[in-house]
Design an enzyme around this catalytic site. Structure first.
Site, PDB file in Angstrom:
ATOM      1  N   SER A  82     -15.649  30.985   2.436  1.00 40.10           N
ATOM      2  CA  SER A  82     -15.741  29.553   1.741  1.00 40.10           C
ATOM      3  C   SER A  82     -17.555  30.085   0.903  1.00 40.10           C
ATOM      4  CB  SER A  82     -15.721  28.405   1.379  1.00 40.10           C
ATOM      5  OG  SER A  82     -15.344  27.901   0.511  1.00 40.10           O
ATOM      6  N   ASP A 107      -6.930  31.711  -5.667  1.00 42.85           N
ATOM      7  CA  ASP A 107      -8.040  30.744  -4.468  1.00 42.85           C
ATOM      8  C   ASP A 107      -7.923  29.139  -5.058  1.00 42.85           C
ATOM      9  OD1 ASP A 107     -10.617  31.044  -2.576  1.00 42.85           O
ATOM     10  OD2 ASP A 107     -10.711  29.460  -4.149  1.00 42.85           O
ATOM     11  N   HIS A 112      -7.152  28.652   0.949  1.00 46.69           N
ATOM     12  CA  HIS A 112      -8.758  29.354   0.621  1.00 46.69           C
ATOM     13  C   HIS A 112      -9.061  29.356   2.335  1.00 46.69           C
ATOM     14  CE1 HIS A 112     -12.700  29.228  -0.915  1.00 46.69           C
ATOM     15  NE2 HIS A 112     -12.641  28.265  -0.159  1.00 46.69           N
TER      16      HIS A 112
END
Length: 417
Positions: A187, A283, A350
């Site tokens: 991330s 995502d 994610h």
């Protein structure tokens, strides 16, 4: 069956650092007499030397990391993971952030469990389990790239200094002797990995194998469901507030404005170090926080789709296929280089390297009959080229889609008069 725990305290060797000596006490090893490997919890270590560099978390506290020492054949191999956790783009948001573990080491967990790519078990992490594995905590709010200070708000934007202080600390603990190393992150940590990849490579000699793995770091400058560029506006706030521009590659900022250069798609071509991109084509963070935010979807048309991909209608899937196409286009030139690796699956997820079920397990996601951990390992050790992109949703049956569960309403007890 009853189990009992045997605690074995192992004193790590005293390691001579490249620039200064450092004594390191190895983490307590816990062994289950029942034969079931216990979870690995690794303690937090602060960086006292960061104070002299004014390399502070947002509230002025010291940055930190979690380190589990390598052993055997992995004694001189290092895996460094940059923690993720979003960003803050204005003073109000940063003030809120600094009162949490995202902005202060005072609130950080004293121990973290290492799983997935950080696991110390060969059955969970076959290629990196016995490496020195480090998680650098994220407490600056700009993917380890900020440089500034807001005196009135008492906010330190020192991400770049935290990066430098952490690297100096690890080099003094023996990373300078590494014969192989990998920088990774998920991330916001994946974004940081892309931007710091060449800096990481520069720490080592030419004989050291150095590569980078960015997980869920391909944040796109995409148009949202209302026709606006929500993420570009947000990233613009991050870059301007935290003084990020000076730490972005000049090869990009010389031709584009700094906000655009914060997006990975505009800096991939500048990176010289071998890089592996692990990403989902759909995502869920970008779907929820960039493409279909509450502000861009005031009537809640996208609420069900954001929570559960199975509830997306035909029009919504068509919109998301456009996002997938943009993702694939943004990595087209990048994937043509033999030194780079790619694994883009058509999942609503994610981050897939930190979670054990997606990194390496009996039913982990696969592309071409090969899972994520095996693909990354094959690429890192040059066992084979890995440039895999999935067919469009919903063809992949191996995905671990992330579904947002609705909270149950609180139970109400009636009272009778």
């Amino acid at each position: 069956m009853s189990f009992f725990w045997i605690f074995v305290f192992l004193l790590g060797p005293i390691l001579a650092g490249c620039s200064r000596g450092s004594e390191y006490l190895n983490l307590t090893e816990v062994v289950s007499a029942g034969g079931t490997p216990p979870p690995l919890f690794v303690p937090l270590t602060l960086i006292p030397a960061a104070a002299a560099k004014r390399a502070f978390c947002m509230d002025g506290s010291l940055p930190g990391y979690h380190l589990h020492r390598g052993f055997g054949s992995g004694q001189h191999s290092w895996l460094v993971q940059l923690e993720g956790g979003g960003w803050c783009n204005d003073v109000k948001a940063c003030l809120y952030r600094k009162r949490s573990h995202r902005g202060s080491s005072f609130y950080m967990e004293k121990q973290l469990q290492f799983t997935g790519i950080l696991s110390d078990k060969p059955e969970e992490n076959p290629d990196f389990y016995n490496w020195n594995r480090v998680k650098i905590r994220y407490c600056d709010g700009a993917s380890f790239l900020g440089e500034g200070y807001d005196k009135d708000a008492g906010l330190f934007f020192r991400g770049q200094r935290i990066w430098s202080a952490a690297m100096e600390e690890l080099m003094s603990l023996g990373m300078c002797y590494a014969n192989q190393a990998i920088l990774t992150g998920c991330s916001a940590g994946g974004l940081a990995t892309i931007h710091h990849c060449d800096r990481f490579r520069a720490l080592f000699s030419g004989s050291t194998r150095v590569k980078c793995l960015a997980d869920a770091g391909m944040f796109l400058d995409a148009i949202d469901v209302a026709g606006r560029r929500t993420l570009r506006s947000f990233f613009g706030g991050v870059v301007n507030l935290q003084g990020v521009a000076k730490n972005l590659p000049s090869a990009c900022t010389s031709r584009l404005n700094p906000t655009l250069c914060f997006f990975p798609q505009h800096v991939l071509s500048t990176i010289q170090t071998p890089l592996f991109l692990l990403n989902t084509a759909y995502d869920v963070w970008q779907l929820q926080e960039s493409l279909a935010t509450n502000e861009s979807d005031p009537w809640g048309y996208w609420q069900d789709c954001k929570a559960d991909n199975a509830k997306c209608n035909t029009g919504q899937i068509q919109f998301l296929q456009g996002f997938r196409n943009q993702m694939l286009h943004s990595v087209g030139r990048f994937s043509s280089s033999k030194r780079n690796g790619l694994f883009i699956n058509s999942c609503f997820a994610h981050c897939q390297s930190e979670r054990q079920d997606t990194w390496f397990g009996n039913n982990s996601p696969t592309l071409g009959d090969k899972g994520i951990a095996e693909s990354v390992g094959d690429w890192y050790f040059d066992r084979s080229l890995v440039r895999e992109t999935d067919c469009p949703y919903p063809c992949d049956k191996t995905c671990h889609h992330q579904v947002k569960r609705k909270k149950k309403p609180p139970r109400v007890l009636s009272t009778w008069n």
